[in-house]
Design a protein around this motif. Structure first.
Motif, PDB file in Angstrom:
ATOM      1  N   TRP A  15       5.709   5.232  -8.139  1.00 16.47           N
ATOM      2  CA  TRP A  15       5.664   4.120  -7.208  1.00 16.47           C
ATOM      3  C   TRP A  15       4.663   3.059  -7.641  1.00 16.47           C
ATOM      4  CZ3 TRP A  15       0.681   3.840  -5.614  1.00 16.47           C
ATOM      5  CH2 TRP A  15      -0.053   5.016  -5.530  1.00 16.47           C
ATOM      6  N   ARG A  16       4.764   1.907  -6.983  1.00 21.52           N
ATOM      7  CA  ARG A  16       3.875   0.770  -7.209  1.00 21.52           C
ATOM      8  C   ARG A  16       3.412   0.230  -5.860  1.00 21.52           C
ATOM      9  NH1 ARG A  16       5.909  -5.207  -8.127  1.00 21.52           N
ATOM     10  NH2 ARG A  16       4.005  -6.265  -8.800  1.00 21.52           N
ATOM     11  N   HIS A  17       2.113  -0.122  -5.759  1.00 22.60           N
ATOM     12  CA  HIS A  17       1.511  -0.673  -4.548  1.00 22.60           C
ATOM     13  C   HIS A  17       0.757  -1.934  -4.967  1.00 22.60           C
ATOM     14  CE1 HIS A  17       0.689  -0.381  -0.402  1.00 22.60           C
ATOM     15  NE2 HIS A  17      -0.172   0.618  -0.375  1.00 22.60           N
ATOM     16  N   TRP A  18       1.090  -3.091  -4.386  1.00 23.93           N
ATOM     17  CA  TRP A  18       0.503  -4.330  -4.908  1.00 23.93           C
ATOM     18  C   TRP A  18       0.338  -5.386  -3.814  1.00 23.93           C
ATOM     19  CZ3 TRP A  18       5.576  -3.354  -4.605  1.00 23.93           C
ATOM     20  CH2 TRP A  18       6.460  -4.411  -4.321  1.00 23.93           C
ATOM     21  N   GLY A  19      -0.592  -6.310  -4.073  1.00 21.04           N
ATOM     22  CA  GLY A  19      -0.828  -7.398  -3.140  1.00 21.04           C
ATOM     23  C   GLY A  19      -1.813  -8.392  -3.731  1.00 21.04           C
ATOM     24  N   GLU A  20      -2.026  -9.476  -3.028  1.00 20.83           N
ATOM     25  CA  GLU A  20      -2.967 -10.501  -3.456  1.00 20.83           C
ATOM     26  C   GLU A  20      -4.213 -10.443  -2.582  1.00 20.83           C
ATOM     27  OE1 GLU A  20      -0.907 -14.209  -3.233  1.00 20.83           O
ATOM     28  OE2 GLU A  20       0.311 -13.803  -5.005  1.00 20.83           O
ATOM     29  N   MET A  21      -5.368 -10.486  -3.217  1.00 15.94           N
ATOM     30  CA  MET A  21      -6.640 -10.441  -2.502  1.00 15.94           C
ATOM     31  C   MET A  21      -6.911 -11.824  -1.919  1.00 15.94           C
ATOM     32  SD  MET A  21     -10.255  -9.032  -3.935  1.00 15.94           S
ATOM     33  CE  MET A  21     -11.741  -9.037  -2.925  1.00 15.94           C
ATOM     34  N   LYS A  22      -6.564 -12.005  -0.660  1.00 15.56           N
ATOM     35  CA  LYS A  22      -6.658 -13.308  -0.013  1.00 15.56           C
ATOM     36  C   LYS A  22      -8.035 -13.565   0.590  1.00 15.56           C
ATOM     37  CE  LYS A  22      -2.280 -14.702  -0.343  1.00 15.56           C
ATOM     38  NZ  LYS A  22      -1.880 -15.975  -1.007  1.00 15.56           N
ATOM     39  N   ASN A  23      -8.722 -12.509   1.006  1.00 17.33           N
ATOM     40  CA  ASN A  23     -10.027 -12.642   1.666  1.00 17.33           C
ATOM     41  C   ASN A  23     -11.041 -11.704   1.029  1.00 17.33           C
ATOM     42  OD1 ASN A  23      -9.135 -14.473   3.917  1.00 17.33           O
ATOM     43  ND2 ASN A  23      -7.822 -12.708   4.373  1.00 17.33           N
ATOM     44  N   MET A  47      -8.609  -8.004   3.777  1.00 20.09           N
ATOM     45  CA  MET A  47      -8.720  -8.408   2.379  1.00 20.09           C
ATOM     46  C   MET A  47      -7.359  -8.735   1.781  1.00 20.09           C
ATOM     47  SD  MET A  47     -10.036  -6.087  -0.830  1.00 20.09           S
ATOM     48  CE  MET A  47      -8.490  -5.202  -1.061  1.00 20.09           C
ATOM     49  N   MET A  48      -6.372  -7.914   2.110  1.00 27.03           N
ATOM     50  CA  MET A  48      -5.048  -8.033   1.509  1.00 27.03           C
ATOM     51  C   MET A  48      -4.001  -7.991   2.628  1.00 27.03           C
ATOM     52  SD  MET A  48      -4.145  -6.157  -2.078  1.00 27.03           S
ATOM     53  CE  MET A  48      -4.933  -4.681  -1.452  1.00 27.03           C
ATOM     54  N   PRO A  49      -3.704  -9.110   3.262  1.00 32.30           N
ATOM     55  CA  PRO A  49      -2.793  -9.127   4.414  1.00 32.30           C
ATOM     56  C   PRO A  49      -1.409  -8.565   4.113  1.00 32.30           C
ATOM     57  CG  PRO A  49      -3.996 -11.188   4.262  1.00 32.30           C
ATOM     58  CD  PRO A  49      -4.270 -10.445   2.990  1.00 32.30           C
ATOM     59  N   LYS A  89     -15.964 -11.191  -3.775  1.00 36.31           N
ATOM     60  CA  LYS A  89     -15.368 -12.464  -3.403  1.00 36.31           C
ATOM     61  C   LYS A  89     -13.882 -12.512  -3.769  1.00 36.31           C
ATOM     62  CE  LYS A  89     -18.985 -14.449  -1.669  1.00 36.31           C
ATOM     63  NZ  LYS A  89     -19.022 -14.818  -0.216  1.00 36.31           N
ATOM     64  N   ALA A  90     -13.104 -13.068  -2.873  1.00 37.45           N
ATOM     65  CA  ALA A  90     -11.665 -13.215  -3.108  1.00 37.45           C
ATOM     66  C   ALA A  90     -11.396 -14.418  -4.002  1.00 37.45           C
ATOM     67  CB  ALA A  90     -10.937 -13.385  -1.787  1.00 37.45           C
ATOM     68  N   LYS A  91     -10.584 -14.187  -5.031  1.00 35.67           N
ATOM     69  CA  LYS A  91     -10.174 -15.250  -5.936  1.00 35.67           C
ATOM     70  C   LYS A  91      -8.659 -15.228  -6.140  1.00 35.67           C
ATOM     71  CE  LYS A  91     -14.552 -14.854  -8.456  1.00 35.67           C
ATOM     72  NZ  LYS A  91     -15.190 -14.529  -9.775  1.00 35.67           N
ATOM     73  N   GLY A  92      -7.975 -14.663  -5.159  1.00 34.74           N
ATOM     74  CA  GLY A  92      -6.530 -14.538  -5.283  1.00 34.74           C
ATOM     75  C   GLY A  92      -6.111 -13.482  -6.279  1.00 34.74           C
ATOM     76  N   GLN A  93      -6.998 -12.510  -6.547  1.00 34.25           N
ATOM     77  CA  GLN A  93      -6.699 -11.475  -7.535  1.00 34.25           C
ATOM     78  C   GLN A  93      -5.445 -10.688  -7.144  1.00 34.25           C
ATOM     79  OE1 GLN A  93      -9.622 -11.940  -5.837  1.00 34.25           O
ATOM     80  NE2 GLN A  93     -11.338 -10.943  -6.883  1.00 34.25           N
ATOM     81  N   LEU A  94      -4.635 -10.367  -8.142  1.00 31.47           N
ATOM     82  CA  LEU A  94      -3.503  -9.484  -7.917  1.00 31.47           C
ATOM     83  C   LEU A  94      -3.979  -8.044  -8.056  1.00 31.47           C
ATOM     84  CD1 LEU A  94      -0.451  -8.991  -7.499  1.00 31.47           C
ATOM     85  CD2 LEU A  94      -0.228  -9.005  -9.992  1.00 31.47           C
ATOM     86  N   ILE A  95      -3.796  -7.264  -7.021  1.00 24.75           N
ATOM     87  CA  ILE A  95      -4.091  -5.832  -7.058  1.00 24.75           C
ATOM     88  C   ILE A  95      -2.768  -5.116  -7.256  1.00 24.75           C
ATOM     89  CG2 ILE A  95      -5.167  -3.915  -5.865  1.00 24.75           C
ATOM     90  CD1 ILE A  95      -7.028  -6.308  -6.433  1.00 24.75           C
ATOM     91  N   ASP A  96      -2.651  -4.374  -8.342  1.00 21.04           N
ATOM     92  CA  ASP A  96      -1.368  -3.764  -8.692  1.00 21.04           C
ATOM     93  C   ASP A  96      -1.632  -2.363  -9.237  1.00 21.04           C
ATOM     94  OD1 ASP A  96       1.214  -3.170  -9.553  1.00 21.04           O
ATOM     95  OD2 ASP A  96       1.577  -5.205 -10.275  1.00 21.04           O
ATOM     96  N   ILE A  97      -1.350  -1.349  -8.442  1.00 26.78           N
ATOM     97  CA  ILE A  97      -1.627   0.032  -8.837  1.00 26.78           C
ATOM     98  C   ILE A  97      -0.337   0.852  -8.803  1.00 26.78           C
ATOM     99  CG2 ILE A  97      -4.041  -0.029  -8.107  1.00 26.78           C
ATOM    100  CD1 ILE A  97      -3.255   1.300  -5.528  1.00 26.78           C
ATOM    101  N   GLU A  98      -0.316   1.899  -9.610  1.00 22.29           N
ATOM    102  CA  GLU A  98       0.839   2.789  -9.679  1.00 22.29           C
ATOM    103  C   GLU A  98       0.397   4.235  -9.541  1.00 22.29           C
ATOM    104  OE1 GLU A  98       3.124   2.065 -13.207  1.00 22.29           O
ATOM    105  OE2 GLU A  98       3.400  -0.077 -12.772  1.00 22.29           O
TER     106      GLU A  98
END
Length: 235
Positions: free
Chosen positions: A162-170, A140-142, A185-194
């Motif tokens: 801390w921060r953990h983040w990525g783009e939902m590619k799949n 989902m998030m390479p 469904k993947a829409k290029g969402q930014l996942i950004d958690i702390e």
């Protein structure tokens, strides 16, 4: 207020895994999942391009960040516990949100995702083993980058944000606590958690205890903000 930048850097015996975020990838004699060290090059590029902080070389935040990154590599990809260099094998425990601590052996068996994600309407660790959980989230998030935002105390008890983040590619495909298949469904969402972590270190800068606080459901809320995936769930 963050701890003084030079506290840990002044230590004469700082190990390589606190100086280099990729140090353990050079452990050629270790037993690796998929028979060889993983490739973190895409994640490191994504990190360098999208991080919020630029830590001074040798500073406490950089040393802590490198330690955690090497620990994550070992926990995710080294299949023989004796090969883990970042932890104290006799004492290490890991706990999330004040729940019962688990051992390194447990984490090695279930995987890092299953050790930190609580059961919910999107995902349940009971329905996904180590291999399946990593396949679900890494596909989902390479590139899922991680950084230290603030360090509040130095060794032997290090507390940091801390921060953990990525783009939902799949697309996300998982099984929830009702045993139902859930697809987002993947829409290029930014996942950004702390979150916040307290790490206890021994005299050799190995982790003896990790306590982490964060909302694991925040990732799923960002993946599916209107909850539409649940309405379309098929058992």
């Amino acid at each position: 207020m963050a701890a003084p930048q030079s506290e840990a850097a002044s230590q004469p015996s700082v190990p390589d895994y606190m100086k280099d975020p990729n140090a353990v990838l050079g452990d050629v004699d270790a037993e690796w999942r998929n028979t060889r060290p993983p490739d973190y090059s895409k994640t490191r590029v994504f990190y360098s391009e999208t991080k919020r902080r630029k830590h001074e070389a040798g500073s406490l935040p950089e040393l802590v960040e490198n330690l955690v990154k090497n620990w994550e590599i070992e926990a995710s990809f080294k299949t023989r516990l004796s090969d883990w260099r970042t932890i104290d094998h006799e004492t290490f425990t890991f706990a999330v949100n004040d729940l019962k601590p688990c051992s390194a052996e447990h984490m090695l068996r279930v995987g890092t995702y299953n050790a930190i994600i609580s059961p919910c309407k999107y995902y349940d660790p009971e329905h996904s083993d180590f291999a399946a959980s990593h396949k679900t989230f890494k596909r989902m998030m390479p590139a899922f980058a991680w950084e230290v935002l603030e360090v509040h105390s130095g060794p032997p008890v290090v507390s940091f944000k801390w921060r953990h983040w990525g783009e939902m590619k799949n697309d996300y495909v998982g099984q929830n606590s009702n045993g139902e298949k859930v697809t987002v469904k993947a829409k290029g969402q930014l996942i950004d958690i702390e979150g916040v972590t307290v790490a206890h270190l021994n005299s050799e800068f190995q982790v003896t205890e990790l306590k982490t606080w964060f909302d694991s459901n925040e990732m799923f809320r960002q993946m599916d903000p209107d909850g539409s995936a649940i309405k379309k769930t098929v058992g």
